[in-house]
Design a protein around this motif. Structure first.
Motif, PDB file in Angstrom:
ATOM      1  N   ARG A  26       1.079  -1.336   0.055  1.00  0.00           N
ATOM      2  CA  ARG A  26       0.037  -0.086  -0.066  1.00  0.00           C
ATOM      3  C   ARG A  26       0.527   1.339   0.148  1.00  0.00           C
ATOM      4  N   GLY A  27       2.133   1.004   0.558  1.00  0.00           N
ATOM      5  CA  GLY A  27       2.776   2.360   0.091  1.00  0.00           C
ATOM      6  C   GLY A  27       2.703   3.125   1.451  1.00  0.00           C
ATOM      7  N   PHE A  28       3.781   2.788   2.638  1.00  0.00           N
ATOM      8  CA  PHE A  28       4.152   2.528   3.479  1.00  0.00           C
ATOM      9  C   PHE A  28       5.160   2.779   4.212  1.00  0.00           C
ATOM     10  N   ALA A  29       5.766   2.742   3.398  1.00  0.00           N
ATOM     11  CA  ALA A  29       7.193   2.115   4.020  1.00  0.00           C
ATOM     12  C   ALA A  29       7.980   3.180   2.879  1.00  0.00           C
ATOM     13  N   PRO A  30       9.049   3.633   3.647  1.00  0.00           N
ATOM     14  CA  PRO A  30       9.631   4.687   3.819  1.00  0.00           C
ATOM     15  C   PRO A  30      10.378   4.568   2.453  1.00  0.00           C
ATOM     16  N   LYS A  31      10.913   4.017   1.650  1.00  0.00           N
ATOM     17  CA  LYS A  31      11.397   3.347   0.404  1.00  0.00           C
ATOM     18  C   LYS A  31      10.160   3.921  -0.956  1.00  0.00           C
ATOM     19  N   GLN A  32       9.204   3.226  -0.280  1.00  0.00           N
ATOM     20  CA  GLN A  32       8.108   3.644  -1.039  1.00  0.00           C
ATOM     21  C   GLN A  32       7.588   5.148  -0.832  1.00  0.00           C
ATOM     22  N   MET A  33       6.814   5.891   0.266  1.00  0.00           N
ATOM     23  CA  MET A  33       6.629   6.975   0.304  1.00  0.00           C
ATOM     24  C   MET A  33       7.400   8.323   0.230  1.00  0.00           C
ATOM     25  N   TRP A  34       8.696   8.090  -0.393  1.00  0.00           N
ATOM     26  CA  TRP A  34       9.727   9.214  -0.413  1.00  0.00           C
ATOM     27  C   TRP A  34       9.206   8.985  -2.198  1.00  0.00           C
ATOM     28  N   GLN A  35       8.989   8.004  -3.339  1.00  0.00           N
ATOM     29  CA  GLN A  35       8.638   7.830  -4.127  1.00  0.00           C
ATOM     30  C   GLN A  35       6.928   8.398  -5.015  1.00  0.00           C
ATOM     31  N   LYS A  36       6.229   9.268  -3.936  1.00  0.00           N
ATOM     32  CA  LYS A  36       5.242   9.323  -3.657  1.00  0.00           C
ATOM     33  C   LYS A  36       5.068  11.057  -3.366  1.00  0.00           C
ATOM     34  N   PRO A  37       5.750  12.078  -4.134  1.00  0.00           N
ATOM     35  CA  PRO A  37       5.698  13.292  -3.620  1.00  0.00           C
ATOM     36  C   PRO A  37       4.637  14.372  -3.601  1.00  0.00           C
ATOM     37  N   LYS A  38       3.713  14.272  -4.546  1.00  0.00           N
ATOM     38  CA  LYS A  38       2.428  14.201  -3.943  1.00  0.00           C
ATOM     39  C   LYS A  38       1.531  14.236  -3.160  1.00  0.00           C
ATOM     40  N   ASP A  39       1.829  13.063  -1.992  1.00  0.00           N
ATOM     41  CA  ASP A  39       0.990  12.338  -1.280  1.00  0.00           C
ATOM     42  C   ASP A  39       0.909  13.233   0.541  1.00  0.00           C
ATOM     43  N   PRO A  40       0.290  13.274   0.791  1.00  0.00           N
ATOM     44  CA  PRO A  40      -0.185  14.194   2.269  1.00  0.00           C
ATOM     45  C   PRO A  40       1.286  13.817   2.873  1.00  0.00           C
ATOM     46  N   GLU A  41       1.020  11.980   3.328  1.00  0.00           N
ATOM     47  CA  GLU A  41       1.586  11.215   3.799  1.00  0.00           C
ATOM     48  C   GLU A  41       3.259  11.906   4.111  1.00  0.00           C
ATOM     49  N   THR A  42       3.510  11.943   2.822  1.00  0.00           N
ATOM     50  CA  THR A  42       4.724  11.795   2.114  1.00  0.00           C
ATOM     51  C   THR A  42       5.532  12.720   2.685  1.00  0.00           C
ATOM     52  N   GLU A  43       4.840  14.477   2.328  1.00  0.00           N
ATOM     53  CA  GLU A  43       4.592  15.624   2.809  1.00  0.00           C
ATOM     54  C   GLU A  43       5.259  15.642   4.459  1.00  0.00           C
ATOM     55  N   TRP A  44       4.614  14.814   4.844  1.00  0.00           N
ATOM     56  CA  TRP A  44       4.292  15.207   6.740  1.00  0.00           C
ATOM     57  C   TRP A  44       5.291  14.792   6.550  1.00  0.00           C
ATOM     58  N   LEU A  45       5.573  13.392   5.913  1.00  0.00           N
ATOM     59  CA  LEU A  45       7.356  12.606   6.801  1.00  0.00           C
ATOM     60  C   LEU A  45       8.210  13.856   6.246  1.00  0.00           C
ATOM     61  N   PHE A  46       8.423  13.775   4.964  1.00  0.00           N
ATOM     62  CA  PHE A  46       9.542  14.792   4.593  1.00  0.00           C
ATOM     63  C   PHE A  46       9.366  16.662   5.264  1.00  0.00           C
ATOM     64  N   HIS A  47       8.863  17.251   5.697  1.00  0.00           N
ATOM     65  CA  HIS A  47       8.802  17.949   7.003  1.00  0.00           C
ATOM     66  C   HIS A  47       9.773  17.602   8.306  1.00  0.00           C
ATOM     67  N   ASN A  48       9.128  16.295   8.609  1.00  0.00           N
ATOM     68  CA  ASN A  48       9.511  15.849  10.001  1.00  0.00           C
ATOM     69  C   ASN A  48      10.330  14.566  10.280  1.00  0.00           C
ATOM     70  N   SER A  49      11.465  14.532   9.109  1.00  0.00           N
ATOM     71  CA  SER A  49      12.226  13.775   8.832  1.00  0.00           C
ATOM     72  C   SER A  49      13.730  14.365   9.754  1.00  0.00           C
ATOM     73  N   LYS A  50      14.239  14.125  10.885  1.00  0.00           N
ATOM     74  CA  LYS A  50      15.164  14.648  10.159  1.00  0.00           C
ATOM     75  C   LYS A  50      16.470  14.298   9.878  1.00  0.00           C
ATOM     76  N   ILE A  51      16.582  12.712   9.546  1.00  0.00           N
ATOM     77  CA  ILE A  51      17.602  11.624   9.924  1.00  0.00           C
ATOM     78  C   ILE A  51      17.209  11.043   8.457  1.00  0.00           C
ATOM     79  N   TYR A  52      17.110  10.412   6.968  1.00  0.00           N
ATOM     80  CA  TYR A  52      16.597   9.344   6.682  1.00  0.00           C
ATOM     81  C   TYR A  52      18.497   8.297   5.491  1.00  0.00           C
TER      82      TYR A  52
END
Length: 157
Positions: A26-52
């Motif tokens: 369903r796309g909730f692994a971090p690697k999957q999320m980075w591949q969905k830039p327009k997704d709201p969960e990905t945007e949240w993760l991008f703004h709240n990730s200090k280190i990946y």
């Protein structure tokens, strides 16, 4: 985050469209999320990730060319038919580097694994658990923890 976890290690970091379970796909692994830039969960993760940090595979998939095991459609294991340009450079390259080959031989001897990976357990141990990732998320400010009534928040009186 509601329980205060900020440091996360994910060992099921599948590529988009792959996974061992329907939830994985369903796309909730971090690697999957980075591949969905327009997704709201990905945007949240991008703004709240200090280190990946994604850890590359230890070995290149070409080493499994003798293994009779078919490529798993759900992914998760490297296979000799995988395109090396689509993955991070492996830590060891025993296929092209003599000193890496000695390290690889020592590893398989110590672990009593089959270097050719014809034996299923050896294939799983040597070609699985790739692309683990470590993430550190930014802490949620106490005012938001209270407003959102998250675990660990103190109620205001």
């Amino acid at each position: 985050m509601s329980f205060g976890f900020r440091h996360v290690i994910n060992e099921d970091n599948y590529k988009l469209g792959e996974g061992a379970t329907p939830f994985d796909i369903r796309g909730f692994a971090p690697k999957q999320m980075w591949q969905k830039p327009k997704d709201p969960e990905t945007e949240w993760l991008f703004h709240n990730s200090k280190i990946y940090a994604e850890f590359p595979p230890i070995l290149p998939p070409v080493l499994s060319k003798m293994a009779p095991h078919p490529k798993k459609p759900q992914g998760g294991f490297l296979h000799h038919t995988d395109d090396l340009t689509a993955i991070e450079e492996p830590l060891l390259r025993p296929d092209i580097n003599d000193s890496d080959k000695k390290v690889f031989e020592r590893i398989v001897n110590e672990l009593r694994l089959d270097m050719t990976m014809v034996e299923s357990q050896s294939y799983q141990e040597l070609m699985g658990y790739c692309f683990l990732c470590y993430m550190e998320l930014v802490p949620i400010p106490p005012s938001l923890r209270n407003a959102w009534k998250l675990a660990g928040s103190r109620s205001r009186r």
